[in-house]
Each structure stands twice: as C-alpha cells, then as structure tokens.
Enzyme design. Structure first.
Site, mmCIF file in Angstrom:
data_model
loop_
_atom_site.group_PDB
_atom_site.id
_atom_site.type_symbol
_atom_site.label_atom_id
_atom_site.label_comp_id
_atom_site.label_asym_id
_atom_site.label_seq_id
_atom_site.Cartn_x
_atom_site.Cartn_y
_atom_site.Cartn_z
ATOM 1 N N GLY A 1 0.831 -1.207 0.000
ATOM 2 C CA GLY A 1 0.000 0.000 0.000
ATOM 3 C C GLY A 1 0.863 1.253 0.000
ATOM 4 N N GLY B 1 -0.224 4.419 0.115
ATOM 5 C CA GLY B 1 -1.009 5.590 0.527
ATOM 6 C C GLY B 1 -0.147 6.432 1.454
ATOM 7 C CG PHE B 2 -1.708 9.952 3.248
ATOM 8 C CD1 PHE B 2 -1.024 11.079 2.837
ATOM 9 C CD2 PHE B 2 -3.035 9.812 2.887
ATOM 10 C CE1 PHE B 2 -1.657 12.057 2.075
ATOM 11 C CE2 PHE B 2 -3.678 10.779 2.130
ATOM 12 C CZ PHE B 2 -2.985 11.903 1.728
ATOM 13 N N GLY B 3 0.408 6.169 4.698
ATOM 14 C CA GLY B 3 1.225 5.392 5.628
ATOM 15 C C GLY B 3 2.399 4.732 4.920
ATOM 16 C CB VAL C 1 -1.064 -7.985 -1.252
ATOM 17 C CG1 VAL C 1 -0.943 -9.017 -0.147
ATOM 18 C CG2 VAL C 1 0.301 -7.382 -1.578
ATOM 19 C CD GLU D 1 -14.215 17.744 2.541
ATOM 20 O OE1 GLU D 1 -13.958 16.669 1.981
ATOM 21 O OE2 GLU D 1 -13.420 18.335 3.287
ATOM 22 C CG ASP E 1 -7.711 5.035 6.829
ATOM 23 O OD1 ASP E 1 -7.202 5.844 7.628
ATOM 24 O OD2 ASP E 1 -8.416 5.380 5.857
ATOM 25 C CB ALA F 1 -3.993 12.261 5.782
ATOM 26 C CD GLN F 2 -0.752 15.409 9.724
ATOM 27 O OE1 GLN F 2 0.178 15.058 10.412
ATOM 28 N NE2 GLN F 2 -0.594 16.067 8.605
HETATM 29 C C1 LIG Z 1 -12.925 11.278 -0.011
HETATM 30 C C2 LIG Z 1 -11.964 11.282 1.143
HETATM 31 C C3 LIG Z 1 -11.638 12.475 1.751
HETATM 32 C C4 LIG Z 1 -10.742 12.505 2.816
HETATM 33 N N1 LIG Z 1 -10.428 13.704 3.380
HETATM 34 C C5 LIG Z 1 -9.503 13.745 4.355
HETATM 35 C C6 LIG Z 1 -9.075 15.001 4.886
HETATM 36 O O1 LIG Z 1 -9.556 16.061 4.486
HETATM 37 N N2 LIG Z 1 -8.116 14.980 5.850
HETATM 38 C C7 LIG Z 1 -7.565 13.819 6.300
HETATM 39 O O2 LIG Z 1 -6.680 13.871 7.152
HETATM 40 N N3 LIG Z 1 -7.957 12.622 5.837
HETATM 41 C C8 LIG Z 1 -8.902 12.553 4.864
HETATM 42 N N4 LIG Z 1 -9.298 11.353 4.367
HETATM 43 C C9 LIG Z 1 -8.771 10.120 4.979
HETATM 44 C C10 LIG Z 1 -7.361 9.804 4.497
HETATM 45 O O3 LIG Z 1 -7.265 9.946 3.102
HETATM 46 C C11 LIG Z 1 -7.015 8.406 4.943
HETATM 47 O O4 LIG Z 1 -7.109 8.358 6.340
HETATM 48 C C12 LIG Z 1 -5.615 8.030 4.505
HETATM 49 O O5 LIG Z 1 -5.532 7.991 3.096
HETATM 50 C C13 LIG Z 1 -5.209 6.685 5.104
HETATM 51 O O6 LIG Z 1 -3.920 6.383 4.661
HETATM 52 P P1 LIG Z 1 -3.467 4.880 4.509
HETATM 53 O O7 LIG Z 1 -2.021 4.899 4.140
HETATM 54 O O8 LIG Z 1 -3.877 4.099 5.684
HETATM 55 O O9 LIG Z 1 -4.322 4.296 3.292
HETATM 56 P P2 LIG Z 1 -4.587 4.884 1.830
HETATM 57 O O10 LIG Z 1 -4.069 6.262 1.670
HETATM 58 O O11 LIG Z 1 -6.014 4.613 1.561
HETATM 59 O O12 LIG Z 1 -3.692 3.939 0.893
HETATM 60 C C14 LIG Z 1 -3.938 2.568 0.774
HETATM 61 C C15 LIG Z 1 -3.170 2.071 -0.444
HETATM 62 O O13 LIG Z 1 -3.224 0.646 -0.439
HETATM 63 C C16 LIG Z 1 -3.446 0.182 -1.757
HETATM 64 N N5 LIG Z 1 -4.075 -1.139 -1.657
HETATM 65 C C17 LIG Z 1 -5.297 -1.440 -1.172
HETATM 66 N N6 LIG Z 1 -5.498 -2.777 -1.229
HETATM 67 C C18 LIG Z 1 -4.377 -3.321 -1.750
HETATM 68 C C19 LIG Z 1 -3.981 -4.656 -2.074
HETATM 69 N N7 LIG Z 1 -4.800 -5.713 -1.853
HETATM 70 N N8 LIG Z 1 -2.771 -4.856 -2.621
HETATM 71 C C20 LIG Z 1 -1.930 -3.804 -2.869
HETATM 72 N N9 LIG Z 1 -2.270 -2.528 -2.585
HETATM 73 C C21 LIG Z 1 -3.464 -2.296 -2.030
HETATM 74 C C22 LIG Z 1 -4.359 1.245 -2.365
HETATM 75 O O14 LIG Z 1 -4.305 1.233 -3.788
HETATM 76 C C23 LIG Z 1 -3.778 2.535 -1.765
HETATM 77 O O15 LIG Z 1 -2.778 3.083 -2.572
HETATM 78 C C24 LIG Z 1 -10.180 11.297 3.287
HETATM 79 C C25 LIG Z 1 -10.511 10.085 2.679
HETATM 80 C C26 LIG Z 1 -11.382 10.065 1.606
HETATM 81 C C27 LIG Z 1 -11.739 8.766 0.947
#
Ligand SMILES: Cc1cc2nc3c(=O)[nH]c(=O)nc-3n(C[C@H](O)[C@H](O)[C@H](O)COP(=O)(O)OP(=O)(O)OC[C@H]3O[C@@H](n4cnc5c(N)ncnc54)[C@H](O)[C@@H]3O)c2cc1C
Length: 450
Positions: free
Chosen positions: A16, A18-20, A84, A176, A309, A324-325
């Site tokens: 993944g 994403g932010f993490g 995965v 939003e 998340d 995100a933070q």
């Molecule tokens: C519409 C929306 C608005 C938001 N607004 C805000 C905001 O204003 N402020 C804020 O702080 N937070 C906001 N959030 C929440 C924030 O975006 C999430 O908390 C944050 O992205 C979590 O980060 P993460 O790294 O856990 O997961 P994510 O950023 O969701 O990244 C997960 C990654 O894992 C990958 N993945 C998933 N399943 C698999 C798999 N089986 N195999 C390989 N890769 C996989 C995905 O493609 C993705 O790239 C918002 C979320 C959404 C949906």
C-alpha cells in the site's frame, strides 16, 4: 531475518502506497535494507482532494502521482504494481495476484479502508462512494450527466425531473460533496444551459445519527449546518436510509426522489486486515482493522507493522481516527523502528504517539470548519477556515508540479467563476433517469429560463 554472511540485506515489503506506506518508504530510503513497495494502482492518490475531482474543479492528474516517480530517488526501493491476495506469515511470504511471491524480513501493511454499505453491497452500483480516482470520475460523470439529461428532456418534452441530489452520510466527505454540488449548480453552471435552470438543483444530506460532522465540536457542527443551509443544502439527521433504488432513496416508509445518490456513510478496513489476522491467528475489530500494540505491531509479531486506516491503535483510551496525519506519522515511526530493531535497539524507542494537529472540512467554495490543535487551539469557521484548509492541502500535496497546478486551477476557478474539468467520460446512462423522466412529478418551468 537475512542471514549473517550471506550478503543479503534485510527486505522490507510495504503493501500500500497511501499516506502510511509512502511515509514508511521515505523513512527507509537511507537504511541498510532493500524495500519493495506493492500497490494495486500505479499511483498514490491524495484522497482529501478527491471530491474536487468528483465535482470537476481539479483533474485526476492534479491529485495523483505515479508511485514510481515519487520514489525514484530511493535507490534501495523497487515498486511492483500488483494486488496482494494472501500471506504466509510462517514462511514470511506475501502472495500477489499475478502468482508471484515476495519474501520479507519486515512487513508493513498499509492498505487503508474501503466503503461499507452495511451489508447492502447491491447499493454500491446505484450510490457510488468516493475512495479512488475511478470513483471520483464516476461521480463527476453522474452529476454532470443529470444536468445534461435534464436539458435534453426539457427540450424534448417541455419538462424534466427535479434535480434532486441525495448524499447519504453527513461526515466530512458528505458535507464536502454536498457543498460542492450546490456550488457548481448555483454558481458555475447557471450561464451554461438554455432550457433548464441548474440553480434549481436541490442537495439533501441524509445522516443516520443526530449530528452533521459528528466528530467535530458542537459549535463547529452548528456552523457547518448554517453554512450548508446558506448554500441551499438541506440536512436531515436521524434519517435512517432503509433502501436505495435507481431514482430514489427510502427513509423508513418515505420515498425521496433522487437523480443522483452518493454514498458517504460508512467505511471498513481493507480486506487484507482479515487475511493477515487469520494468518497470524489474531482478532480484528468489528470494522476489520488490525489491533496493534504501542509499537504498531500485531500482538507477538515484531516483524509485522500495520499502519493508517488499517490499524486499530488506541491512545488515551480512544481509537486514533482514520485520517491522513496518523497514517503519515505511523509510516515515519515504523521506518525508524526498523532501523533501531536492526541495530538491536528496539527497546530504546518510545511507544508511538499520535500528534493531533486538528482537522478540517470544506463546505463549498469559500467556507469550511477547522478544529485547530496545533500550533494553537482554535475552532474556526467560514472564510478563514477555508483559507487554512486550502493552504494546508496545497502544502501537503505530494509533488511540486501538482501543488503549482492545483494552486493555479483554484485561483482561476475562484476569480473567474469557472471550472474547467467538466468532462463526461464513459456511459451516458444514469441509473433511474428513465423512470424519473416518465413520472408525472416534473418541473415544467424553471424560474429564470424560457
Ligand atoms: C474522499 C476522502 C476524503 C478525505 N479527506 C480527508 C481530509 O480532508 N483529511 C484527512 O486527514 N484525511 C482525509 N481522508 C482520509 C485519508 O485519506 C485516509 O485516512 C488516509 O488515506 C489513510 O492512509 P493509509 O495509508 O492508511 O491508506 P490509503 O491512503 O487509503 O492507501 C492505501 C493504499 O493501499 C493500496 N491497496 C489497497 N489494497 C491493496 C492490495 N490488496 N494490494 C496492494 N495494494 C493495495 C491502495 O491502492 C492505496 O494506494 C479522506 C478520505 C477520503 C476517501
């Protein structure tokens, strides 16, 4: 762990980007490890700005960037685009959909969350949620198509179904989306149509709990509702949606007509949470998130980290929110911890602590609510909150090119009252339109149009 004397460096697999995951990869760049980042997409998405793509203010390319290019300078890192699908935590393998297998010494799982339709998955086709670029462009297609079909129908028959948009869920995403739909209808589109008046569009938020923006302080909840009402958005709380069908939503026995229904009501952990928990023989919480200890490990597994998340991490008796933070801070912490564990100093690291700087939600073009915790305490609403929101989001956008382009696009939209990305791509079918268009309850006269 890599064997002594084999010359193989320890391998960290990050699932993944994403932010993490990305923050972990950045933190690992200078450590004596080899890193594999796996993501099912080739791009990182800046989710907080997704709704700007959904409502045609920004383009997908403004808020997403290829993972490969973000990590280009990390010479110890490879990127694999694959999903995965399983784990062997005894042999320390990650299984990919393509059939390939990745061996790890440390595993970082950060696959985020997904929509939850509370067991009614059939609603997903009728009421899309917002999580990916694909979701955003689908929502954009549906919202814009509703206006186009109304214009066409008015020309053909002299009437069109009321342009009612229903958003299920009154959290930040619902608020939003609602504010932005109202804005584009009332501010940007009014000059573009000749037969209908887009300004007559009605946006309704249906929220099951007693509160709009329930996670925010009470004064900001009230301000949010006031600002939504000022934009013409109606809100209904304690409104339990019992069914969603093409063209309408049921709230108990009441039928609410809707040309476009959007889902912003529930989230659950990525399915990988359950898979890793099964493999490790541990429990998840009720949303499928993996319960982690003070160092972000599932109990008894110091070689595995779960972040963002997907993690259930409690601090001061409360679960850290899925925003995100925390995900970013967890990524940085996990990378640092791997460095210390490799040096045999894992016990020197303090437990992870989330540093809460506050949170914000926008309400249309120039209003927002902001709960600020750092660098000072304040609850703001209105234009100041919106400016703060804008600055923070541009600052945190990944990549200089994106920041510049987003800033330019916003300035243009704001000053010229234009939005430039109103493209309808894909099908011209709108679920439920035909039945709404054939019903008797039609608008025959738009206030300001001939
Ligand atoms: C519409 C929306 C608005 C938001 N607004 C805000 C905001 O204003 N402020 C804020 O702080 N937070 C906001 N959030 C929440 C924030 O975006 C999430 O908390 C944050 O992205 C979590 O980060 P993460 O790294 O856990 O997961 P994510 O950023 O969701 O990244 C997960 C990654 O894992 C990958 N993945 C998933 N399943 C698999 C798999 N089986 N195999 C390989 N890769 C996989 C995905 O493609 C993705 O790239 C918002 C979320 C959404 C949906």
């Amino acid at each position: 762990m890599a064997e002594q004397g084999t010359g193989r460096r320890p391998r960290v697999v990050i699932v993944g980007a994403g932010f993490g995951g990305l923050n972990a990869a950045v933190g690992l760049a200078k450590l004596p490890v080899d890193v594999t980042v796996v993501d099912l997409k080739n791009h990182h998405t800046f989710q907080p700005l997704l709704y700007q793509v959904a409502l045609a203010v920004l383009s997908p390319g403004d808020i997403a960037q290829p993972i490969r290019s973000i990590l280009r300078e990390n010479t110890n890192t490879e990127v694999i685009m694959d999903a995965v699908v399983g784990f062997d935590t005894v042999e320390r393998h990650v299984k990919l959909k393509s059939g390939a297998v990745l061996i790890y010494d440390y595993l970082i799982l950060a696959t985020g969350s997904t929509h939850s339709y509370f067991g009614k998955d059939e609603w997903a086709k009728i009421a899309p949620g917002l999580k990916t670029i694909e979701d955003a462009t689908e929502i954009r297609r549906r919202v814009l198509l509703a206006f186009e079909l109304a214009e066409r129908q008015k020309l053909e028959t002299g009437a069109h179904p009321p342009l009612n948009f229903v958003i299920v869920g009154g959290g930040p995403t619902g608020v939003e989306l609602a504010g932005s739909i109202s804005d584009i209808a009332k501010l940007y589109m009014t000059k573009d149509f000749r037969h209908i008046d887009p300004g007559t569009a009605q946006v309704l938020i249906l929220e099951g709990s007693p509160y709009i923006l329930g996670a925010y302080p009470e004064d900001l909840q009230k301000k949010a509702v006031e600002q939504l009402n000022a934009l013409g958005v109606r809100t209904r709380t304690n409104a339990h949606v019992t069914d969603i069908q093409p063209g309408y939503v049921m709230v108990g026995d009441e039928r609410v007509e809707s040309v476009c229904t959007l889902w912003a009501a529930g989230v659950q952990a990525s399915p990988l949470g359950k898979l890793i928990a099964q493999s490790l023989g541990i429990e998840t919480d009720r949303r499928g998130s993996v319960i982690v200890d003070d160092h972000l490990h599932p109990a008894g597994h110091p070689e595995v980290f779960v972040l963002g998340d997907l993690a259930h991490f409690e601090q001061d008796g409360k679960q850290v929110p899925g925003v995100a933070q925390p995900a970013m801070q967890m990524g940085t912490y996990a990378a640092k911890r791997i460095g210390l564990l490799l040096e045999g100093k894992g016990d020197k690291q303090k437990p992870f602590r989330y540093f809460d700087k506050g949170d914000m939600a926008t309400i249309g073009r120039k209003a927002a609510v902001a709960r600020i915790v750092w660098p000072f305490h304040a609850n703001w609403s209105g234009f100041m909150a919106w400016l703060t929101w804008l600055t923070v989001h541009i600052f945190f956008l990944i990549g200089f090119r994106n920041r510049l382009s987003v800033f330019r696009q916003w300035a243009y939209t704001y000053v010229r009252f234009r939005d430039g990305v109103r493209l309808i791509i894909g099908s011209q079918e709108l679920p439920g339109w035909d039945s709404l268009a054939s019903s008797e309850n039609q608008v025959t006269k738009d206030d300001s149009k001939a």
